[in-house]
Design an enzyme around this catalytic site. Structure first.
Site, mmCIF file in Angstrom:
data_model
loop_
_atom_site.group_PDB
_atom_site.id
_atom_site.type_symbol
_atom_site.label_atom_id
_atom_site.label_comp_id
_atom_site.label_asym_id
_atom_site.label_seq_id
_atom_site.Cartn_x
_atom_site.Cartn_y
_atom_site.Cartn_z
ATOM 1 N N ILE A 19 0.824 -1.213 0.000
ATOM 2 C CA ILE A 19 0.000 0.000 0.000
ATOM 3 C C ILE A 19 0.862 1.268 0.000
ATOM 4 O O ILE A 19 0.478 2.287 -0.581
ATOM 5 C CB ILE A 19 -1.015 -0.001 1.176
ATOM 6 C CG1 ILE A 19 -2.162 0.958 0.883
ATOM 7 C CG2 ILE A 19 -0.366 0.315 2.510
ATOM 8 C CD1 ILE A 19 -2.973 0.654 -0.329
ATOM 9 N N SER A 41 11.938 0.780 7.040
ATOM 10 C CA SER A 41 11.365 -0.532 6.768
ATOM 11 C C SER A 41 12.444 -1.560 7.085
ATOM 12 O O SER A 41 13.628 -1.285 6.896
ATOM 13 C CB SER A 41 10.948 -0.610 5.286
ATOM 14 O OG SER A 41 9.785 -1.372 5.106
ATOM 15 N N ARG A 42 12.015 -2.727 7.567
ATOM 16 C CA ARG A 42 13.018 -3.704 8.009
ATOM 17 C C ARG A 42 13.849 -4.238 6.855
ATOM 18 O O ARG A 42 15.039 -4.505 6.996
ATOM 19 C CB ARG A 42 12.324 -4.872 8.724
ATOM 20 C CG ARG A 42 11.558 -4.460 9.971
ATOM 21 C CD ARG A 42 10.634 -5.582 10.392
ATOM 22 N NE ARG A 42 9.853 -6.053 9.238
ATOM 23 C CZ ARG A 42 9.064 -7.103 9.236
ATOM 24 N NH1 ARG A 42 8.925 -7.822 10.338
ATOM 25 N NH2 ARG A 42 8.410 -7.459 8.153
ATOM 26 N N LYS A 95 -5.480 2.023 7.896
ATOM 27 C CA LYS A 95 -6.494 1.193 8.539
ATOM 28 C C LYS A 95 -5.979 -0.236 8.635
ATOM 29 O O LYS A 95 -5.140 -0.619 7.801
ATOM 30 C CB LYS A 95 -7.828 1.242 7.776
ATOM 31 C CG LYS A 95 -7.774 1.029 6.273
ATOM 32 C CD LYS A 95 -7.378 -0.265 5.655
ATOM 33 C CE LYS A 95 -8.021 -1.537 6.086
ATOM 34 N NZ LYS A 95 -7.673 -2.675 5.160
ATOM 35 N N ASP A 173 -9.748 -7.654 7.335
ATOM 36 C CA ASP A 173 -8.855 -6.589 6.852
ATOM 37 C C ASP A 173 -9.543 -5.812 5.728
ATOM 38 O O ASP A 173 -9.680 -4.591 5.829
ATOM 39 C CB ASP A 173 -7.496 -7.150 6.411
ATOM 40 C CG ASP A 173 -6.622 -6.066 5.808
ATOM 41 O OD1 ASP A 173 -5.952 -5.353 6.565
ATOM 42 O OD2 ASP A 173 -6.634 -5.907 4.567
HETATM 43 P P1 NAP Z 1 2.464 -5.461 2.978
HETATM 44 O O1 NAP Z 1 2.517 -5.411 1.494
HETATM 45 O O2 NAP Z 1 2.725 -6.715 3.681
HETATM 46 O O3 NAP Z 1 3.424 -4.302 3.463
HETATM 47 C C1 NAP Z 1 3.610 -3.927 4.790
HETATM 48 C C2 NAP Z 1 5.090 -3.692 5.005
HETATM 49 O O4 NAP Z 1 5.280 -3.397 6.384
HETATM 50 C C3 NAP Z 1 5.918 -4.914 4.714
HETATM 51 O O5 NAP Z 1 6.395 -4.902 3.366
HETATM 52 C C4 NAP Z 1 7.039 -4.849 5.725
HETATM 53 O O6 NAP Z 1 8.182 -4.246 5.149
HETATM 54 C C5 NAP Z 1 6.521 -3.929 6.820
HETATM 55 N N1 NAP Z 1 6.290 -4.643 8.083
HETATM 56 C C6 NAP Z 1 6.597 -4.182 9.307
HETATM 57 N N2 NAP Z 1 6.273 -5.034 10.259
HETATM 58 C C7 NAP Z 1 5.747 -6.099 9.637
HETATM 59 C C8 NAP Z 1 5.224 -7.334 10.094
HETATM 60 N N3 NAP Z 1 5.187 -7.638 11.386
HETATM 61 N N4 NAP Z 1 4.747 -8.200 9.174
HETATM 62 C C9 NAP Z 1 4.779 -7.909 7.865
HETATM 63 N N5 NAP Z 1 5.264 -6.732 7.363
HETATM 64 C C10 NAP Z 1 5.746 -5.850 8.259
HETATM 65 O O7 NAP Z 1 1.017 -4.966 3.489
HETATM 66 P P2 NAP Z 1 0.073 -3.855 2.842
HETATM 67 O O8 NAP Z 1 -0.879 -4.487 1.903
HETATM 68 O O9 NAP Z 1 0.885 -2.723 2.334
HETATM 69 O O10 NAP Z 1 -0.782 -3.456 4.135
HETATM 70 C C11 NAP Z 1 -0.267 -2.632 5.146
HETATM 71 C C12 NAP Z 1 -1.430 -1.913 5.794
HETATM 72 O O11 NAP Z 1 -2.122 -1.171 4.789
HETATM 73 C C13 NAP Z 1 -2.476 -2.877 6.417
HETATM 74 O O12 NAP Z 1 -2.974 -2.326 7.614
HETATM 75 C C14 NAP Z 1 -3.573 -2.924 5.358
HETATM 76 O O13 NAP Z 1 -4.846 -3.148 5.940
HETATM 77 C C15 NAP Z 1 -3.480 -1.527 4.778
HETATM 78 N N6 NAP Z 1 -4.016 -1.431 3.418
HETATM 79 C C16 NAP Z 1 -3.646 -2.325 2.454
HETATM 80 C C17 NAP Z 1 -4.234 -2.250 1.195
HETATM 81 C C18 NAP Z 1 -3.876 -3.196 0.059
HETATM 82 O O14 NAP Z 1 -4.582 -3.209 -0.956
HETATM 83 N N7 NAP Z 1 -2.815 -3.971 0.152
HETATM 84 C C19 NAP Z 1 -5.185 -1.265 0.920
HETATM 85 C C20 NAP Z 1 -5.470 -0.335 1.915
HETATM 86 C C21 NAP Z 1 -4.899 -0.440 3.152
HETATM 87 P P3 NAP Z 1 9.634 -4.628 5.755
HETATM 88 O O15 NAP Z 1 9.729 -6.124 5.701
HETATM 89 O O16 NAP Z 1 10.590 -3.933 4.868
HETATM 90 O O17 NAP Z 1 9.603 -4.114 7.159
#
Ligand code: NAP
Length: 314
Positions: A19, A41-42, A95, A173
């Site tokens: 996101i 970011s990690r 969110k 989610d």
């Molecule tokens: P994601 O692709 O998994 O990205 C989150 C990033 O946060 C990871 O790449 C990771 O980067 C970091 N991170 C830090 N602590 C973590 C942990 N314990 N487990 C996994 N990753 C961790 O997730 P995302 O889809 O972007 O979602 C993140 C947030 O945005 C959520 O709350 C989700 O509800 C919200 N969101 C997502 C979307 C969507 O379509 N994907 C839409 C709207 C809102 P590092 O490994 O580099 O730390």
């Protein structure tokens, strides 16, 4: 509204994942209210920014920041937000605002003590049809609501193991996006009654859920969530009233009244609107933390029957 008089807020972004890359970075780049200064970011890094492995190192060794935007999953968000607020930074969080209601209440208190803005964002509330839906419903008596949020986890959350782990919310989610819309458009409070939550044998969070809610006038509200929907995806909210019907489709982007589509202003996307709002909150020294969608999810977990399903792998 774009901030033309004040200097842009110096922003750090935390959690460079899907996101952050899909929505936050383009919205920040297009905004005159913010200037991106650093990323934490990690594992992931941004090419054109100073990068840090944690919020702590970004705050200690990075450039001066006014604000941070937290885009990590909800588990662990609390520690990150707490560090930023304690350092006097304004905070915007994706969110859902946290893993639990209690941790977000504590964050609110800390932000108030520190005199900084806490913005718990709900991006779906910025979808094109939501304001018009709220206005149309304001004077009407709702008799039934049906929410269908059915999407393919493998398409929209590929490999995101955290989403089905404990505290990952599972199908809630995306489902909490629907609840963020209905709590914004319905004039009355929602009450959770009962439900069934379906959890794969090898996972801790639900892959599907059927939740029964009601309005104070006993109008039923059905919440149907599925993470295994292949083919046509649906993110719809249908509202029946004593004087007409309303249908939001595509997650709130399109609005139909009595079957006829309304013409909507589609100029600004959800995330540019969120950053405009964050900037305005900082300028006005306000916070915005609406916990109702998170509370409804917590209540659904409290009253539902839990069913085991076959194992799920991406
Ligand atoms: P994601 O692709 O998994 O990205 C989150 C990033 O946060 C990871 O790449 C990771 O980067 C970091 N991170 C830090 N602590 C973590 C942990 N314990 N487990 C996994 N990753 C961790 O997730 P995302 O889809 O972007 O979602 C993140 C947030 O945005 C959520 O709350 C989700 O509800 C919200 N969101 C997502 C979307 C969507 O379509 N994907 C839409 C709207 C809102 P590092 O490994 O580099 O730390």
């Amino acid at each position: 509204m774009t901030n033309t008089s004040a200097k842009p807020l110096r922003l750090g972004i935390i959690g460079v994942g899907k996101i952050a890359r899909d929505q936050h970075l383009p919205a920040i780049a297009a905004s005159s209210d913010f200037i991106l200064m650093a990323a934490a970011s990690r594992h992931a890094t941004l090419d054109d920014q100073p990068n840090f492995a944690s919020i702590e190192t970004m705050l200690a060794d990075g450039p001066q920041l006014d604000a941070v935007s937290i885009c990590t999953p909800p588990g662990g968000r609390d520690r990150i937000a707490r560090a930023a607020i304690a350092a006097g930074k304004h905070v915007m969080i994706e969110k859902p605002p946290g893993a639990t209601v209690s941790e977000v209440v504590a964050l609110q208190q800390l932000a108030s003590e520190q005199g900084v803005t806490l913005f718990a964002s709900w991006h779906s509330r910025e979808a094109a049809g939501v304001d018009a839906a709220r206005n149309w419903l304001a004077q009407r008596i709702v008799t039934r609501v049906a929410i269908h949020w059915r999407e393919d986890i493998r398409v929209w959350h590929p490999g995101q193991e955290w989403i089905l782990a404990a505290g990952g919310f599972g199908v809630f989610d995306p489902g909490i996006n629907a609840l963020s819309i209905v709590t914004a458009i319905l004039p009355q409070a929602l009450i959770v009654e009962s439900g069934t939550i379906v959890v794969p044998a090898n996972r801790a969070s639900p892959i599907a859920a059927q939740i029964a809610l009601r309005l104070p006038n006993d109008a039923p509200v059905q919440l149907d969530l599925d993470f295994l929907q292949t083919g046509k995806q649906s993110w719809t909210i249908a509202v029946e009233t004593t004087s007409g019907t309303l249908l939001l489709t595509e997650g709130g982007k399109r609005l139909f009244i009595d079957g006829a589509e309304e013409i909507l202003d589609l100029d600004t996307g959800e995330y540019p609107r969120l950053y405009e709002r964050f900037s305005a909150l900082v300028r006005d020294r306000q916070s915005d933390v609406d916990l109702r969608p998170l509370q409804l999810v917590a209540d659904a977990f409290l009253v539902s029957r839990h069913k085991r399903a076959v194992s799920f792998d991406f």
